[in-house]
Design an enzyme around this catalytic site. Sequence first.
Site, mmCIF file in Angstrom:
data_model
loop_
_atom_site.group_PDB
_atom_site.id
_atom_site.type_symbol
_atom_site.label_atom_id
_atom_site.label_comp_id
_atom_site.label_asym_id
_atom_site.label_seq_id
_atom_site.Cartn_x
_atom_site.Cartn_y
_atom_site.Cartn_z
ATOM 1 N N HIS A 14 0.796 -1.233 0.000
ATOM 2 C CA HIS A 14 0.000 0.000 0.000
ATOM 3 C C HIS A 14 0.832 1.290 0.000
ATOM 4 C CE1 HIS A 14 -3.420 -2.612 1.029
ATOM 5 N NE2 HIS A 14 -2.729 -3.082 2.037
HETATM 6 O O1 RIB Z 1 -5.187 -0.258 4.639
HETATM 7 C C1 RIB Z 1 -3.796 -0.203 4.463
HETATM 8 C C2 RIB Z 1 -3.204 0.887 5.297
HETATM 9 O O2 RIB Z 1 -3.447 0.614 6.675
HETATM 10 C C3 RIB Z 1 -1.667 0.977 5.163
HETATM 11 O O3 RIB Z 1 -1.267 2.302 5.384
HETATM 12 C C4 RIB Z 1 -1.183 0.102 6.278
HETATM 13 O O4 RIB Z 1 0.121 0.486 6.743
HETATM 14 C C5 RIB Z 1 -2.200 0.396 7.350
HETATM 15 O O5 RIB Z 1 -1.812 1.599 7.998
#
Ligand code: RIB
Length: 313
Positions: free
Chosen positions: A243
């Site tokens: 992500h």
């Molecule tokens: O949903 C993914 C996000 O939530 C990313 O930033 C991961 O690190 C968590 O913080």
Amino acid sequence: MPDPRKIIIDTDPGQDDAVAILVALASPELDVLGITAVAGNVPLELTQLNARKICELAGRPDTKVFAGAAQPINRKLVTAEHVHGRTGLDGPTLPPPQMLVQSKHAVDFIVETIMASDPGEITICALGPLTNIALALQKEPQIAKRITEIVLMGGGFFEGGNVTPAAEFNIYVDPQAAAIVFNSGIKLTVMPLDVTHKALTTRTRVEAFRATGNRAGEVTAELLDFFERYDETKYGTDGGPLHDPNVIVWLLEPNIYAGRQINVEIETSSELTMGMTVADWWRVSDRPANCFFVRDLDDERFFQILTERIKRL
Ligand code: RIB
Ligand code: CA
């Protein structure tokens, strides 16, 4: 080369946050003015500790790390140890950091740095719940006109949610903070699950990190070996979505991404859909287009950039 772009990284490390921070610190195009930790994946005392561990792994103990909000604005903190492990950086063994956390509160650092800068000079890269950013906007609304852009990982529309059927984790943890940010009028670029789910840490890609020949690459592979297991089981894919590094790569090569300038509103009332990013992708409402909502990327190029940058550390 033009002057490096000044950025503040707000983060809740987290394995994917860690990879994003490594890439940012390895990129001369970026000047990381500071890293502000927020409670999210794990509690604040761990996110600020993890941010310092990653700075030292990157060979950058000079980086200023600040501790921010330990709780969302008005909801009970929800964490994600089941995904990131008890430490938030499960996978590799990283030594306790020598560098200290800054004594100044993260929100004060954000406000003071932006107010002391020229308008349009600083970009905020938000990798976790938006609590620190929202508190800074409440403390000094003038910063809204001075921030160049907020690039954030959060939300989801076609992909639904990952912490509830409707909501992605970063937005779900602090929906009120997200609403403040999405209604701020600041130029927003959003990296939702719709694009991050197309950036999968396949075995080949993880092994490419392990093969960089440096400790940062080896640790990245160990972080991803741990991080991906939860999503591989959940989604039945080869690798899990990576992500947060999309926020940093957007600054390095925006042309590998595609999206639309649309309206996104945040659900802050219904518990059923709390934290949902209601994305008007088909422009069926007359609500103002308040963000660039990214849906696609060149995932091969994305991982090439990550590996090439981490190899430099
Ligand atoms: O949903 C993914 C996000 O939530 C990313 O930033 C991961 O690190 C968590 O913080
Ligand atoms: Ca994160």
